[in-house]
Motif scaffolding. Structure first.
Motif, mmCIF file in Angstrom:
data_model
loop_
_atom_site.group_PDB
_atom_site.id
_atom_site.type_symbol
_atom_site.label_atom_id
_atom_site.label_comp_id
_atom_site.label_asym_id
_atom_site.label_seq_id
_atom_site.Cartn_x
_atom_site.Cartn_y
_atom_site.Cartn_z
ATOM 1 N N LEU A 466 96.038 63.528 32.753
ATOM 2 C CA LEU A 466 95.631 64.665 33.573
ATOM 3 C C LEU A 466 94.451 64.248 34.456
ATOM 4 N N HIS A 467 94.676 64.249 35.780
ATOM 5 C CA HIS A 467 93.593 63.872 36.697
ATOM 6 C C HIS A 467 92.833 65.130 37.102
ATOM 7 N N HIS A 468 91.524 65.073 36.994
ATOM 8 C CA HIS A 468 90.754 66.227 37.485
ATOM 9 C C HIS A 468 90.380 65.983 38.945
ATOM 10 N N TYR A 469 90.446 67.027 39.736
ATOM 11 C CA TYR A 469 90.028 66.901 41.139
ATOM 12 C C TYR A 469 89.068 68.035 41.454
ATOM 13 N N ALA A 470 88.178 67.774 42.378
ATOM 14 C CA ALA A 470 87.209 68.807 42.736
ATOM 15 C C ALA A 470 87.915 69.932 43.483
ATOM 16 N N ALA A 471 87.649 71.174 43.089
ATOM 17 C CA ALA A 471 88.200 72.311 43.831
ATOM 18 C C ALA A 471 87.801 72.155 45.291
ATOM 19 N N GLY A 472 88.743 72.389 46.187
ATOM 20 C CA GLY A 472 88.444 72.247 47.612
ATOM 21 C C GLY A 472 88.756 70.864 48.157
ATOM 22 N N SER A 473 89.185 69.937 47.292
ATOM 23 C CA SER A 473 89.561 68.599 47.766
ATOM 24 C C SER A 473 91.083 68.510 47.854
ATOM 25 N N TRP A 474 91.577 67.353 48.328
ATOM 26 C CA TRP A 474 93.030 67.206 48.482
ATOM 27 C C TRP A 474 93.734 66.746 47.207
ATOM 28 N N GLY A 475 93.067 66.844 46.070
ATOM 29 C CA GLY A 475 93.760 66.516 44.824
ATOM 30 C C GLY A 475 93.506 65.084 44.407
ATOM 31 N N PRO A 476 94.114 64.669 43.289
ATOM 32 C CA PRO A 476 93.844 63.342 42.738
ATOM 33 C C PRO A 476 94.179 62.200 43.707
ATOM 34 N N ALA A 477 93.334 61.183 43.696
ATOM 35 C CA ALA A 477 93.542 60.024 44.574
ATOM 36 C C ALA A 477 94.853 59.318 44.259
ATOM 37 N N ARG A 478 95.305 59.453 43.045
ATOM 38 C CA ARG A 478 96.566 58.821 42.639
ATOM 39 C C ARG A 478 97.727 59.223 43.571
ATOM 40 N N THR A 479 97.641 60.417 44.108
ATOM 41 C CA THR A 479 98.712 60.885 44.989
ATOM 42 C C THR A 479 98.804 60.026 46.259
ATOM 43 N N ASP A 480 97.656 59.578 46.746
ATOM 44 C CA ASP A 480 97.675 58.703 47.926
ATOM 45 C C ASP A 480 98.272 57.350 47.569
ATOM 46 N N GLU A 481 97.960 56.894 46.355
ATOM 47 C CA GLU A 481 98.485 55.591 45.941
ATOM 48 C C GLU A 481 100.013 55.593 45.882
ATOM 49 N N LEU A 482 100.577 56.746 45.454
ATOM 50 C CA LEU A 482 102.048 56.836 45.366
ATOM 51 C C LEU A 482 102.678 56.378 46.673
ATOM 52 N N LEU A 483 102.110 56.851 47.779
ATOM 53 C CA LEU A 483 102.673 56.501 49.082
ATOM 54 C C LEU A 483 102.266 55.098 49.497
ATOM 55 N N ALA A 484 101.010 54.758 49.217
ATOM 56 C CA ALA A 484 100.502 53.448 49.625
ATOM 57 C C ALA A 484 101.331 52.335 48.969
ATOM 58 N N GLU A 485 101.758 52.577 47.754
ATOM 59 C CA GLU A 485 102.598 51.583 47.063
ATOM 60 C C GLU A 485 103.865 51.264 47.858
ATOM 61 N N ASP A 486 104.314 52.234 48.638
ATOM 62 C CA ASP A 486 105.536 52.037 49.418
ATOM 63 C C ASP A 486 105.231 51.737 50.886
ATOM 64 N N GLY A 487 103.948 51.551 51.205
ATOM 65 C CA GLY A 487 103.560 51.265 52.582
ATOM 66 C C GLY A 487 103.471 52.507 53.467
ATOM 67 N N PHE A 488 103.339 53.686 52.855
ATOM 68 C CA PHE A 488 103.246 54.927 53.643
ATOM 69 C C PHE A 488 101.922 55.640 53.363
ATOM 70 N N HIS A 489 101.699 56.696 54.100
ATOM 71 C CA HIS A 489 100.557 57.573 53.790
ATOM 72 C C HIS A 489 100.954 59.005 54.109
ATOM 73 N N TRP A 490 100.213 59.934 53.556
ATOM 74 C CA TRP A 490 100.485 61.350 53.859
ATOM 75 C C TRP A 490 100.079 61.625 55.289
ATOM 76 N N TRP A 491 100.928 62.280 56.022
ATOM 77 C CA TRP A 491 100.527 62.709 57.362
ATOM 78 C C TRP A 491 99.672 63.944 57.203
ATOM 79 N N PRO A 492 98.557 63.997 57.941
ATOM 80 C CA PRO A 492 97.664 65.135 57.764
ATOM 81 C C PRO A 492 98.389 66.462 58.078
ATOM 82 N N VAL A 493 98.138 67.464 57.295
ATOM 83 C CA VAL A 493 98.741 68.771 57.575
ATOM 84 C C VAL A 493 97.719 69.601 58.346
#
Ligand code: BG6
Length: 494
Positions: A466-493
């Motif tokens: 269970l990753h804790h993230y600060a309220a008001g942030s974009w969530g756990p950093a692990r989520t960015d890694e998911l995409l980075a592992e595949d050479g992608f990144h989240w497009w800003p919403v």
């Protein structure tokens, strides 16, 4: 066109959903001529209330939440006289018999041809008992149609959903059951089909040869508010992913239906859900899934407490308020294309967006090698802003050979106002017309639970992730890694 006349039974009439969504939806349908004069609404809940009090509740709710407003007292009275209230103990069949007598009066008074729509805005454990008592109280014996509309959650996992479905199917046929997933009532979710199948720009490219990845974001700024009791037992996976996210994914991934018929469309959605690659063990879940919970933080300078400090939430709760995953749809069309999905509470913005990232042009001497080209994107904005934009590459004016990404935008909500019409309006109208396309069929629900259950089980075995993230942030950093592992990144919403 007005829906056929019917009695609408609102179970849970003193609840939040009725106040925020259902009363305004009925009023808006009436204002637009989609409900004629041959209808009645019976508010049902345990607490005693007079018809006058009930009508006052409806009036207040419309004032606060409806897009159309009440014009004058005379028009209001004409609408409000269709609303009556009856206090009902849902475990006692005698009350249902009385409800049946009341219905006969309403049928006669408003010239209603015996059609009955039962809307259960109740906790799911009450769906079964209410259905049995509807049958035993004689309410299903009319000459018109009977339809059951139920709110989510449809069960807690596959097993409980199956039990619930068995109970309901003792009383109602599948085609009489309308399971709400209010995301399917949203204009832009319904628009996915049109964008895909009515555009030569997109239809031929909608596959793994041209699409690099798909990103679906459902972010919310709210925390659990007053719903801690429900949410702490549910969490983001059950509350948002099992239903809204997988439904949207299915709309994006499904094959074109052979006809625009509800069953054909739902058949294709089921096939897409069936093609989801299941996670086979907890290692795979750890590799592809992120589970987060908000801790203390702040949003726009306002301090926010952590999830465990929220009302009715256990101080040691391991319930996720954030869920993200990399999933694959294992069929010919989508082989190898990752779908990244994420949802969470207490994130920086409220938005629902789908981004389709296209593969780049071949690495050719003309452009790709000389410039760091941005991929083309198709962005479908569902909520709160409704619209579509595409990102393409164009020459920078005034410069030689400089390529820059530009966007072309269609902003639907800028033109016709936010959220018009509201999801619930659309769904009630559809149910009243017997149009079931945007309701979930049992096999879709079952398939979605099967996928989700594996994740929930893996989490149960291994609660350490269970990753804790600060309220008001974009969530756990692990989520960015998911995409980075595949050479992608989240497009800003936005
Ligand atoms: C509901 C969930 O189904 O959807 C809520 O139970 C969530 O937790 C809500 O806040 C989001 O819906 P919308 O339409 O506001 O995006």
């Amino acid at each position: 066109i007005a829906a056929a006349g019917a009695v609408y039974y609102l179970f849970g009439a003193t609840g939040d959903l009725a106040r925020r969504k259902l009363f305004p939806a009925l009023f808006n349908l009436y204002k637009e001529g989609k409900l004629a004069e041959d209808f009645a609404v019976v508010g049902l809940a345990r607490r005693p209330r007079t018809n006058e009090q009930f009508r006052a509740d409806v009036y207040e709710s419309i004032g606060e939440f409806s897009r159309h407003k009440v014009e004058d007292a005379e028009k209001w009275d004409k609408f409000a006289e269709h609303f009556v209230y009856m206090s009902l103990d849902i475990n006692n069949v005698d009350g249902f018999r009385e409800l049946n007598r009341l219905t006969e009066e309403l049928d006669a008074k408003f010239n209603i041809p015996g059609n009955r729509l039962f809307y259960l805005a109740l906790a799911p454990e009450l769906f079964g008992p209410v259905s049995f008592n509807l049958r035993d109280g004689g309410l299903l014996e009319s000459t018109g149609w009977n339809r059951l509309v139920i709110e989510k959650p449809f069960g807690y996992n596959l097993e409980s959903a199956r039990k619930l479905n068995e109970q309901l199917s003792q009383v109602f046929k599948e085609e009489e059951i309308y399971r709400i997933d209010h995301y399917l009532g949203k204009e832009m979710v319904q628009n996915i089909e049109v964008i895909r199948f009515a555009n030569a720009f997109f239809e031929p490219l909608w596959n793994n040869k041209h699409i690099a990845n798909v990103q679906i974001t459902l972010s919310e700024t709210v925390g659990v508010e007053e719903r801690g009791g429900y949410y702490d037992k549910s969490g983001a996976l059950r509350d948002m992913a099992q239903n809204h996210m997988l439904q949207m994914l299915a709309m994006i991934a499904m094959e074109p239906p052979s006809r625009l018929h509800p069953e054909d469309i739902r058949d294709e959605k089921v096939k897409a859900l069936r093609s989801l690659r299941p996670f086979s063990n907890s290692d795979e879940v750890a590799q592809h899934v992120v589970r987060g919970q908000y801790a203390e933080g702040s949003l726009k300078g306002k301090p926010l407490r952590g999830y465990r400090q929220e009302d009715s939430v256990s101080p040691e709760s391991a319930t996720e308020t954030y869920f993200a995953a990399r999933v694959f749809v294992d069929n010919f069309r989508w082989a190898g294309v990752p779908f990244y999905i994420r949802t969470g509470k207490r994130l920086p913005v409220k938005t629902t967006e789908v981004v389709i990232e296209f593969k780049n042009v071949p690495d050719n001497v003309l452009f790709a090698r000389r410039h760091d080209l941005s991929p083309n994107l198709l962005v479908i904005r569902v909520n709160p802003i409704e619209g579509i934009y595409i990102k393409i590459n164009a020459k920078k004016p005034g410069a030689d050979n400089v390529v820059q990404p530009v966007s072309m935008e269609f902003c639907q909500s800028c033109q016709i106002g936010l959220n018009t019409p509201e999801a619930y309006e659309r769904l009630i109208y559809d149910a009243a017309r017997g149009e079931s396309t945007y309701f979930t069929r049992w096999d879709e629900v079952a398939q979605a639970w099967q996928f989700v259950d594996r994740i929930a089980e893996a989490w149960k075995e291994d609660s350490s992730k269970l990753h804790h993230y600060a309220a008001g942030s974009w969530g756990p950093a692990r989520t960015d890694e998911l995409l980075a592992e595949d050479g992608f990144h989240w497009w800003p919403v936005n």
